[in-house]
Design a protein around this motif. Structure first.
Motif, PDB file in Angstrom:
ATOM      1  N   LYS A  84     -53.169 -49.133  38.636  1.00 39.27           N
ATOM      2  CA  LYS A  84     -53.835 -47.883  38.214  1.00 39.27           C
ATOM      3  C   LYS A  84     -54.441 -48.048  36.821  1.00 39.27           C
ATOM      4  N   LEU A  85     -53.725 -48.761  35.945  1.00 41.90           N
ATOM      5  CA  LEU A  85     -54.284 -49.015  34.616  1.00 41.90           C
ATOM      6  C   LEU A  85     -55.533 -49.880  34.737  1.00 41.90           C
ATOM      7  N   ARG A  86     -55.512 -50.827  35.671  1.00 42.78           N
ATOM      8  CA  ARG A  86     -56.671 -51.710  35.838  1.00 42.78           C
ATOM      9  C   ARG A  86     -57.874 -50.949  36.390  1.00 42.78           C
ATOM     10  N   GLU A  87     -57.601 -49.990  37.280  1.00 41.02           N
ATOM     11  CA  GLU A  87     -58.711 -49.153  37.774  1.00 41.02           C
ATOM     12  C   GLU A  87     -59.357 -48.403  36.616  1.00 41.02           C
ATOM     13  N   GLU A 107     -62.627 -52.517  18.202  1.00 41.82           N
ATOM     14  CA  GLU A 107     -63.683 -51.698  17.600  1.00 41.82           C
ATOM     15  C   GLU A 107     -63.692 -50.284  18.133  1.00 41.82           C
ATOM     16  N   ASP A 108     -63.199 -50.136  19.375  1.00 43.52           N
ATOM     17  CA  ASP A 108     -63.406 -48.860  20.038  1.00 43.52           C
ATOM     18  C   ASP A 108     -62.131 -48.466  20.804  1.00 43.52           C
ATOM     19  N   PHE A 109     -61.674 -47.230  20.585  1.00 43.36           N
ATOM     20  CA  PHE A 109     -60.424 -46.782  21.196  1.00 43.36           C
ATOM     21  C   PHE A 109     -60.660 -45.635  22.192  1.00 43.36           C
ATOM     22  N   LEU A 117     -60.577 -50.921  23.674  1.00 45.94           N
ATOM     23  CA  LEU A 117     -59.171 -50.868  24.049  1.00 45.94           C
ATOM     24  C   LEU A 117     -58.718 -49.450  24.436  1.00 45.94           C
ATOM     25  N   GLY A 118     -58.006 -49.354  25.544  1.00 41.18           N
ATOM     26  CA  GLY A 118     -57.378 -48.092  25.913  1.00 41.18           C
ATOM     27  C   GLY A 118     -56.015 -47.986  25.241  1.00 41.18           C
ATOM     28  N   ILE A 119     -55.730 -46.851  24.596  1.00 41.12           N
ATOM     29  CA  ILE A 119     -54.421 -46.654  23.945  1.00 41.12           C
ATOM     30  C   ILE A 119     -53.889 -45.267  24.282  1.00 41.12           C
ATOM     31  N   GLU A 151     -63.153 -48.597  35.331  1.00 38.97           N
ATOM     32  CA  GLU A 151     -63.948 -47.365  35.297  1.00 38.97           C
ATOM     33  C   GLU A 151     -64.554 -47.111  33.914  1.00 38.97           C
ATOM     34  N   LYS A 152     -63.754 -47.355  32.851  1.00 41.01           N
ATOM     35  CA  LYS A 152     -64.213 -47.081  31.485  1.00 41.01           C
ATOM     36  C   LYS A 152     -64.822 -48.314  30.820  1.00 41.01           C
ATOM     37  N   GLU A 153     -64.892 -49.406  31.578  1.00 45.49           N
ATOM     38  CA  GLU A 153     -65.429 -50.670  31.038  1.00 45.49           C
ATOM     39  C   GLU A 153     -64.717 -51.107  29.764  1.00 45.49           C
TER      40      GLU A 153
END
Lengths: 348, 348
Positions: free
Chosen positions: B5-8, B109-111, B88-90, B12-14
């Motif tokens: 699910k995290l990989r999806e 660079e981007d959260f 990065l997703g946090i 999805e959010k690239e």
């Protein structure tokens, strides 16, 4: 005085204000500790403690800072917005989502970490704080006595912890300072072996690491015993850890750095050839948090000063075989250091 | 499946990956729960759980995700850097200081917040999770029995809590799910009246709010009693809260929203003219955290579904006079809801 230090920081960094949300800091600055937390805003000429409505009655009774209540997040951020906090000091622990909301709803543009000034205050304990920590240590000593009396072959680790924690609470503690560690046999090689359902066996090394939370302050101590007669190897590593721990307590004094103290303790263990089995730092500060400053490690060059409270807790952990750790909470005094946890250390 | 699910979400959010640091989420995704925490990195084709050296042995035994150890912050951030996590997703709870360090030391660079996808997973409990929560509720019922037997004139609130928590632990709980609330007399008007040194007096309303932490999952329940004979006013507010609570449990079912359920319960109390004295929401989700999704409040329009676990806990709090709260943990089923905490509710 504490709030004034925040104001000096605000002036120095040319901030519009500081926002405090971390619970130990909220207690430190307001004297109040709402279960759901709160938001302390300090500006050059105002200080307001914003709490959720259902915490209001209790916070009003205890807070030294004027208290206001909010019903919804919307209300909270409207009030925060009213302070015009374009440049804001925040704690390093402030969350990503809080920061995002402060940007969007309270027009904050620039964030600066305030941790250093808070650390500088909290790292030196006042006489009032020391008195409370000393009492927390006394409760830990009483709980250790329970452990030493109760541990025997066939009992479960968790059963011992349950009795210790019951006695802590009956002696005035709010709760254990952390999950009580009772690690027996092979589990004693795990530095964080929280009490489990494992039964204690004859010949087991048992590491007992516990502390009490008393009036918001923590204590921390560890003893290790053997159930029955220790074997040669158990005796050997016990003696080494004991020597290192005693040396650490003796050498702790104003003027040396936390790193130097760590080295002194580490060297004792390394000289006996067990350096690779001492896999954590020598200790840590104790106060409103169980782990605070200074870190008695290779990465903290803080110079020790009177009023600092730290642990000295060397250990040797041999996978599968077992481990030994001995720990006291101590306070740095004018000339040296004083043990606040006093249970005997010669137990094997 | 959980990691998938995290990989999806990553696709999805690239994103380049996701970093998890919040302990309940670490346990959820790895099955391991190091005392000092850790860093779970998930990328499109890797998943690694980075833990401090002294947690390594224990994490290796329990983690479903490959474990690596780090000795220093430097080592940790070098490893994080190697994943090239520019986007990065946090979690929303990730701290300001972690974010600053990720920017400086790992070139992020981007959260992006990943909370929604984690919520979507965790909000529906699996049969295995429900079994554990049901056991946690059983332990809470046993502790409540202790309270009902032990509470009497002259005893201190904290003494009752100590006995309850001892029994929880002896019955297999890791610890209390939260600081046990025993709030007697005027203190019963405080929704968060953690057990204090106050002695219980004859005629006191006593609110008992407690739960157990069992195999990482929480339970939560509240009962209210009167010591001796209740007076008319005490009886009146008790009956109203009881009616509201029963109605809430009866009306909870798939298809209605958390907000609608809150309204149903709130309306009962408001109809009797006590709306202003019900100063919190009707309930909250319970699981790996004591307060999770959904919030049974005016601010959460989540549609209830089978497998969600929530509390229903209306209360009336009259400053100085006292308060009443009745609470169960319930699970949403195919057709309605089932109480997991089962202690009798007709106590006044």
């Amino acid at each position: 005085m504490r709030i004034e230090k925040l104001r000096e920081f605000i002036a120095e960094k040319e901030l519009d204000g500081v926002l405090i949300t971390h619970k130990p800091n909220l207690y430190y600055f307001t004297g109040s500790s709402p279960v759901l937390g709160g938001y302390l805003v300090v500006t050059p000429d105002e200080a307001v403690f914003l709490v959720p409505e259902l915490e209001y009655e209790e916070a009003k009774e205890t807070s030294k800072v004027p208290v206001e209540k909010f019903k919804t997040g919307k209300e909270l951020y409207e009030r925060l917005s009213s302070f015009k906090l374009r440049k804001l000091g925040i704690e390093g622990r402030t969350s990503f989502s809080t920061i995002q909301t402060l940007k969007e709803k309270a027009n904050v543009e620039d964030f600066t970490a305030v941790d250093d000034v808070i650390k500088e205050l909290r790292i030196i304990k006042t006489p009032e704080e020391l008195e409370i920590i000393e009492e927390a240590c006394k409760i830990a000593d009483q709980a250790m006595l329970v452990a030493l009396e109760e541990i025997s072959e066939g009992k479960r680790e968790r059963e011992i912890a349950a009795k210790m924690e019951y006695v802590m609470k009956m002696n005035g503690a709010e709760k254990p300072a952390f999950d009580t560690i009772i690690a027996s046999g092979w589990r004693s090689a795990l530095p964080h072996g929280v009490a489990s359902g494992k039964r204690i066996e004859k010949g087991d090394l048992v590491v007992i690491d516990e502390g009490a939370l008393y009036r918001h302050y923590h204590s921390d101590m560890t003893r290790t015993i053997v159930v029955g007669s220790p074997n040669e190897k158990q005796k050997e590593i016990y003696e080494i850890v004991l020597e290192a721990q005693k040396k650490g307590v003796e050498e702790a004094r104003p003027g040396i750095t936390a790193k130097e103290l760590d080295t002194i303790v580490r060297d004792v263990i390394a000289e006996y050839g067990y350096g690779d089995y001492f896999i954590h730092s020598t200790g840590h500060g104790v106060g409103l948090e169980i782990h605070e400053w200074p870190r008695v490690s290779q990465f903290d060059e803080t110079v020790l000063k009177p009023g600092m409270v730290i642990t000295v807790e060397p250990g040797i952990y041999i996978p599968k075989f077992g481990g030994v750790r001995i720990e006291d909470t101590i306070v740095i005094t004018e000339n040296g250091a004083r043990r606040l946890t006093k249970t005997e250390r010669e137990l094997i």
